[in-house]
Every structure is written in C-alpha cells, then in structure tokens.
Design an enzyme around this catalytic site. Structure first.
Site, PDB file in Angstrom:
ATOM      1  N   ASP A 194      36.115  47.776  54.594  1.00 50.82           N
ATOM      2  CA  ASP A 194      36.264  47.658  55.890  1.00 50.82           C
ATOM      3  C   ASP A 194      35.999  48.498  56.792  1.00 50.82           C
ATOM      4  O   ASP A 194      36.210  48.848  58.054  1.00 50.82           O
ATOM      5  CB  ASP A 194      37.992  47.134  56.281  1.00 50.82           C
ATOM      6  N   LYS A 225      30.838  47.812  57.110  1.00 54.82           N
ATOM      7  CA  LYS A 225      29.515  47.579  56.606  1.00 54.82           C
ATOM      8  C   LYS A 225      28.875  46.661  57.105  1.00 54.82           C
ATOM      9  O   LYS A 225      27.517  46.543  57.194  1.00 54.82           O
ATOM     10  CB  LYS A 225      29.764  47.394  55.214  1.00 54.82           C
ATOM     11  N   GLY A 285      35.129  40.627  53.751  1.00 58.63           N
ATOM     12  CA  GLY A 285      34.906  39.889  54.904  1.00 58.63           C
ATOM     13  C   GLY A 285      34.268  41.004  56.033  1.00 58.63           C
ATOM     14  O   GLY A 285      34.939  41.878  56.248  1.00 58.63           O
ATOM     15  N   HIS A 286      33.015  40.466  56.284  1.00 62.40           N
ATOM     16  CA  HIS A 286      32.130  41.386  56.918  1.00 62.40           C
ATOM     17  C   HIS A 286      31.739  40.753  58.376  1.00 62.40           C
ATOM     18  O   HIS A 286      31.489  39.810  58.325  1.00 62.40           O
ATOM     19  CB  HIS A 286      30.717  41.700  56.192  1.00 62.40           C
ATOM     20  N   GLN A 319      33.619  45.639  49.662  1.00 64.29           N
ATOM     21  CA  GLN A 319      34.766  46.680  49.417  1.00 64.29           C
ATOM     22  C   GLN A 319      34.266  48.061  49.712  1.00 64.29           C
ATOM     23  O   GLN A 319      33.489  48.384  50.160  1.00 64.29           O
ATOM     24  CB  GLN A 319      35.520  46.429  47.839  1.00 64.29           C
TER      25      GLN A 319
HETATM   26  P1  GDP Z   1      33.321  45.725  56.561  1.00 67.34           P
HETATM   27  O1  GDP Z   1      34.283  44.909  55.748  1.00 67.34           O
HETATM   28  O2  GDP Z   1      33.098  46.819  56.116  1.00 67.34           O
HETATM   29  O3  GDP Z   1      32.110  44.724  57.138  1.00 67.34           O
HETATM   30  O4  GDP Z   1      34.435  45.610  57.836  1.00 67.34           O
HETATM   31  P2  GDP Z   1      35.224  44.649  58.637  1.00 67.34           P
HETATM   32  O5  GDP Z   1      34.344  43.652  59.282  1.00 67.34           O
HETATM   33  O6  GDP Z   1      36.291  44.052  57.691  1.00 67.34           O
HETATM   34  O7  GDP Z   1      36.035  45.554  59.604  1.00 67.34           O
HETATM   35  C1  GDP Z   1      35.370  46.445  60.723  1.00 67.34           C
HETATM   36  C2  GDP Z   1      36.032  46.100  61.907  1.00 67.34           C
HETATM   37  O8  GDP Z   1      35.337  46.834  62.725  1.00 67.34           O
HETATM   38  C3  GDP Z   1      35.358  44.660  62.486  1.00 67.34           C
HETATM   39  O9  GDP Z   1      36.254  44.110  63.396  1.00 67.34           O
HETATM   40  C4  GDP Z   1      34.192  45.101  63.207  1.00 67.34           C
HETATM   41  O10 GDP Z   1      33.749  44.411  63.968  1.00 67.34           O
HETATM   42  C5  GDP Z   1      34.676  46.315  63.934  1.00 67.34           C
HETATM   43  N1  GDP Z   1      33.799  47.510  63.979  1.00 67.34           N
HETATM   44  C6  GDP Z   1      32.698  48.206  63.441  1.00 67.34           C
HETATM   45  N2  GDP Z   1      32.148  49.160  63.857  1.00 67.34           N
HETATM   46  C7  GDP Z   1      32.960  49.325  64.716  1.00 67.34           C
HETATM   47  C8  GDP Z   1      32.956  50.414  65.830  1.00 67.34           C
HETATM   48  O11 GDP Z   1      32.158  51.251  65.916  1.00 67.34           O
HETATM   49  N3  GDP Z   1      34.001  50.180  67.031  1.00 67.34           N
HETATM   50  C9  GDP Z   1      34.993  49.287  67.000  1.00 67.34           C
HETATM   51  N4  GDP Z   1      35.611  49.213  68.103  1.00 67.34           N
HETATM   52  N5  GDP Z   1      34.732  48.338  66.111  1.00 67.34           N
HETATM   53  C10 GDP Z   1      33.868  48.288  65.177  1.00 67.34           C
HETATM   54  P1  IMO Z   2      35.428  44.452  52.441  1.00 66.17           P
HETATM   55  O1  IMO Z   2      34.027  44.136  51.756  1.00 66.17           O
HETATM   56  C1  IMO Z   2      39.365  45.578  52.170  1.00 66.17           C
HETATM   57  C2  IMO Z   2      41.603  44.773  48.439  1.00 66.17           C
HETATM   58  C3  IMO Z   2      42.852  43.911  48.738  1.00 66.17           C
HETATM   59  C4  IMO Z   2      43.691  44.502  47.647  1.00 66.17           C
HETATM   60  C5  IMO Z   2      42.671  44.967  46.616  1.00 66.17           C
HETATM   61  C6  IMO Z   2      42.383  43.939  45.155  1.00 66.17           C
HETATM   62  O2  IMO Z   2      35.489  43.327  53.517  1.00 66.17           O
HETATM   63  O3  IMO Z   2      35.415  45.686  52.665  1.00 66.17           O
HETATM   64  P2  IMO Z   2      41.101  41.430  45.325  1.00 66.17           P
HETATM   65  O4  IMO Z   2      41.249  40.240  46.005  1.00 66.17           O
HETATM   66  O5  IMO Z   2      39.692  41.883  45.216  1.00 66.17           O
HETATM   67  O6  IMO Z   2      41.675  41.295  43.916  1.00 66.17           O
HETATM   68  O7  IMO Z   2      42.216  42.310  45.990  1.00 66.17           O
HETATM   69  O8  IMO Z   2      41.354  44.954  47.018  1.00 66.17           O
HETATM   70  N1  IMO Z   2      40.200  44.212  48.915  1.00 66.17           N
HETATM   71  C7  IMO Z   2      39.610  44.513  50.233  1.00 66.17           C
HETATM   72  N2  IMO Z   2      40.065  45.505  51.102  1.00 66.17           N
HETATM   73  N3  IMO Z   2      38.241  44.902  52.171  1.00 66.17           N
HETATM   74  C8  IMO Z   2      37.708  44.477  51.492  1.00 66.17           C
HETATM   75  O9  IMO Z   2      36.320  43.687  51.311  1.00 66.17           O
HETATM   76  C9  IMO Z   2      38.437  43.943  50.181  1.00 66.17           C
HETATM   77  N4  IMO Z   2      38.100  43.169  49.300  1.00 66.17           N
HETATM   78  C10 IMO Z   2      39.282  43.268  48.573  1.00 66.17           C
HETATM   79  O10 IMO Z   2      43.292  43.956  49.991  1.00 66.17           O
HETATM   80  O11 IMO Z   2      44.174  45.574  47.786  1.00 66.17           O
HETATM   81 MG    MG Z   3      36.168  43.782  55.562  1.00 67.14          MG
END
Ligand code: GDP
Ligand code: IMO
Ligand code: MG
Length: 421
Positions: free
Chosen positions: A12, A15, A39-40, A222
């Site tokens: 998270d 990415k 979840g991206h 991840q």
């Molecule tokens: P990922 O799994 O690495 O793609 O990240 P996620 O989407 O799960 O979580 C990142 C969160 O931060 C999302 O809600 C994005 O919309 C948000 N986000 C990413 N970059 C920024 C930033 O620079 N500032 C803010 N406020 N939100 C951001």
């Molecule tokens: P993105 O790509 C954050 C975490 C779960 C748990 C551990 C194992 O959005 O960054 P799993 O279901 O993979 O067996 O869970 O890994 N986890 C993540 N945490 N971002 C993710 O993906 C994750 N995918 C798995 O919360 O701790």
């Molecule tokens: Mg994510």
C-alpha cells in the site's frame, strides 16, 4: 527501458498511483505475482479505480497489460473486475493478456485460508482471506490447477473433482463446510468462457515485444516485508514481492531489466498482524482522522507509524532499488516534528538491519532522529524546489538513509499531484 516497480515497505505504498504515472512512458504493464489480495488505487479527476488483478496501466488508452505466470488468479473475481472496468468505459479487448500457466485460486483455497486464520486465533496472520496462501501452497505441492486447465472443460472437470474430494476432507478436519463439485464446476466454467479470449502464452508474447524494443513496466504487488523470503515471516504473503519475483513471475530474464523503482510512503503503514517497530498511535489517529489509511481491498484500518529507514535500507539491498518514489508526503503536513527510525537497539547494541527472527525483531527498539515539520499544505505544490525547505530536507534525508536516488514525489492521490525530484 524495462522497469521493475516494487513496494519498499509493507504494501500500500502507492504503487498503483506511481504505475499510472510511469505508464505514460511504457508500452506494456505486467503483474507478475500476488493475486487479488492486492488493491491498487488510481485517482483520475473525479474517478477512483481500485485494481486487484488487472495491471493499473489498463487505465491509459492504448497500453497493453499482462497478468503473467507468477500471479494466482481467482477467475470469478477477475471476470468481475473485467466487467467492472468495461462498464466504466475501459476497453480491454486486445489489450489484456493472461498467462495460461498462471495458477487458479479455487473456493477451497479461500475457505481453507479463512479456517486456518480462525483456528490461529490471536496468532492469526491477518490475511485478506482471498485464498492466496493455500493457492501458492498447491502450486508448490504440484497439486494446483492452471488457466490452461480451466479453458479445457473436460480436463478441468476431471482435475477439479479430485481436488475437491481431497480439499473437502481438509476442510472437514479444519471445521469448515464442504464444497459442492457441481457448483464450483459451473461457476468456474462460466468464468472460463469470459476469460478464454485473453488467455495465451505470455512468455512468448512478451519476448516478441522485447524484440520489437517495447518498454515493459513490472507492477509489483504487496511490499518487501510481505515477501515470503525476506519479509517478517510468517506474517507475510506467499509470493516473492521483491524484484526477483518479476523475472520468475514473467519469464523475462534478469539482464533485460534496466532499473528498479522502489515506492515508499513518507511514513509507514501495515495492514494485518506482525511486527511494526515504528508503529505510533498518534500517527495512526492523525491519519485516520483525515480519512486516510483504510485498506483498498478489505477496508481494514491500516496500522501507521514513523518512517523506518532500517527497513527501507534492507529493501534497497534485496531489490536493488535504483530510484525512489516517495508518496503521501502531504500526510505529514500538519506535524510540528517528525521522527525517523535510523537504527534499532537490540540487546543494548545498535543494529542497522532488521533481524530475521520475529521474536528477535520484536525486542528491538527504534532509535529515532527528529526532523522539524513544515506545517504547510503541500498538496498543491508541483515542483521540488517549491516545497518548504523542511520538506525538501526531510525527503532528501529519507533517500540518503535508504541509499537510493529520489526520483518522484507524490503529494496527493491524483495523477497531477506528482513531480520529479
Ligand atoms: P498500493 O497498493 O501500493 O497501490 O497502494 P493503495 O492504493 O492500497 O494505498 C495507497 C493510498 O494512498 C491510496 O488511497 C492512494 O489513492 C493514496 N495515495 C497515493 N499517493 C498519495 C499521496 O501522495 N497523497 C495522498 N494523500 N494519497 C496518496
Ligand atoms: P498491495 O499490492 C498490504 C497482507 C495482509 C496480511 C498478509 C498476508 O495493495 O500493496 P495474504 O492475503 O496475502 O495471505 O495476506 O499480507 N497483504 C497486504 N498488505 N497491501 C497488499 O497488497 C497486501 N496483500 C497482502 O494484510 O497481513
Ligand atoms: Mg494496496
């Protein structure tokens, strides 16, 4: 230029957003590991997309996207994701390719994931319950089913019947309900019809693109500390989330990779259980009050804390990170003072790298360096030099402590809220 993008922390990191930005210069975006545990998030204007299995590059017209062999695919979830995007006007025909050797996530994987977590009680991993661990387990045990099986109904049914029998026995022993072969067969064969046009030999296709000098961007899922080998085992996911996973997960050899970009937040978050040394309630409370840091896949509140440079230094090492993208700088805008963990104290000694044993890691204490905050809204800034001096210094320090070049800064969820450093 072929680029691997990885998460340098616990997932998270942002990415999806950075992939969306970098896709502008790429021809193809590849997801090579993980599954719909990812979840991206990508925000474009008023539209917000959360991608789980489909590469985030799909949101840029004309770019091709590949789900390659290292990914585990829940076909029903993938069909749902495809239909969801199509409904929103995103065209997928001739743009999405799915590897025939990617393994399937089946309903018994999800149920076993759930039951194992339940039985672990307080010691649970906190998985996403998407069946990822059991699916990769079957792959390693050589009992998995693949996309290539799914698109051949007779083969699929025969293999599925045997697998359901064994897994129902496992489910029973774990206290779970058995599955009906007929029901699973029906839903999966229906999904197969929708997926069939996308399924191909992605290794051969990708190599043909390389011959044509196309630029490939690998979208890691991840993060480094969720890696099955380098993470805080057993509190990890079941794939190689680090740079090497892009090679084994796609069939593109290491010497064809030109650069590794590490994405990290300006602070730290983790969702699920496991060690998080710099966790800080005040930081969590502040970010949650801003409506931030809730999981994109499960909606769970993420645990938050200060930036951990011991962790990112290790991430730089195992991934070979050349360039950094630092996101969510704006999350720290209101703070008067910011802390950064620069080393750990373990049994009275100062250490520079995280210990591999969870118990050993848990007894470590972070050693912090304090940085002055900037107490100014950065979300509207579009040039590094326009940032408050304290923010510039903070970012430069994070890059120096990690040991890689700062390349991209993100100050908001929108595409435009990004600039080169
Ligand atoms: P990922 O799994 O690495 O793609 O990240 P996620 O989407 O799960 O979580 C990142 C969160 O931060 C999302 O809600 C994005 O919309 C948000 N986000 C990413 N970059 C920024 C930033 O620079 N500032 C803010 N406020 N939100 C951001
Ligand atoms: P993105 O790509 C954050 C975490 C779960 C748990 C551990 C194992 O959005 O960054 P799993 O279901 O993979 O067996 O869970 O890994 N986890 C993540 N945490 N971002 C993710 O993906 C994750 N995918 C798995 O919360 O701790
Ligand atoms: Mg994510």
């Amino acid at each position: 230029m072929n680029t691997i993008l990885v998460g340098a922390q616990w997932g998270d990191e942002g990415k999806g957003k950075i992939i969306d930005v970098l896709t502008e210069e790429a021809d193809i975006v590849v997801r090579s590991q993980g599954g719909n545990n990812a979840g991206h998030t990508v925000e474009i204007g008023k539209e917000k997309f959360i991608l789980h299995l489909i590469p985030s590059g799909i949101l840029r017209a004309g770019k091709k996207c590949v789900i390659s062999n290292g990914v585990v695919i829940d076909p029903v979830a993938l069909v749902k994701e495809i239909e969801g995007l199509e409904k929103r006007g995103i065209k997928l025909a001739n743009r999405l390719l799915i590897s025939e050797t990617a393994h399937l996530v089946l309903p018994y994987h999800r149920k076993i994931d759930e039951q194992r977590e339940l039985r672990k009680g307080r010691n649970k991993i906190g998985t996403t319950k998407r069946g990822i661990g059991p699916a990769y387990g079957d792959k390693a045990a050589r009992t998995g089913l693949r996309l290539i099986d799914l698109i051949q109904p007779k083969t699929f049914s025969a293999k599925l019947r045997a697998r359901i029998e064994e897994n129902n026995a496992i489910l029973k022993s774990l206290g779970g309900e058995p599955l009906s072969f007929r029901e699973v067969e029906k839903t999966y064969l229906a999904a197969a019809e929708k997926l069939r046009p996308f399924v191909t030999n992605t290794v051969v296709w990708l190599h043909r693109q390389l011959e044509n000098h196309k630029h490939i961007l690998f979208e890691g899922a991840q993060g480094t500390f969720l890696d099955i080998d380098f993470g805080t085992y057993p509190f990890v996911t079941s794939s190689n989330t680090t740079a090497g996973g892009s090679c084994t997960g796609s069939g593109i050899p290491p010497h064809r990779m030109d650069r590794v970009v590490g994405v990290m937040k300006a602070y730290t978050t983790r969702v699920g259980e496991g060690p998080l040394l710099t966790e800080c309630e005040a930081v969590s409370d502040m970010l949650h009050a801003m409506g931030r840091e809730f999981g994109a896949t499960t909606g769970r509140a993420r645990r938050c804390g200060w930036f951990d440079a011991v962790a990112t230094r290790y991430a730089r090492m195992v991934n070979g990170i050349d360039e950094l993208a630092i996101t969510n700088l704006d999350g720290l805008d209101s703070l008067k003072e910011i802390q950064v963990c620069i080393a750990y104290k373990s049994h009275g000694k100062r250490i520079q790298f995280p210990p591999n044993d969870v118990a050993e890691l848990l007894q470590c204490r972070p050693i912090y360096r304090k940085f002055p905050g900037w107490q100014q809204d950065t979300s509207g800034i579009r040039h590094f030099k326009k940032l408050p001096i304290a923010a510039q210094r903070y970012l430069t320090a994070l890059a120096d402590l990690t040991g890689a070049r700062l390349r991209i800064v993100s100050v908001g969820a929108q595409r435009e809220q990004t600039f080169r450093a």
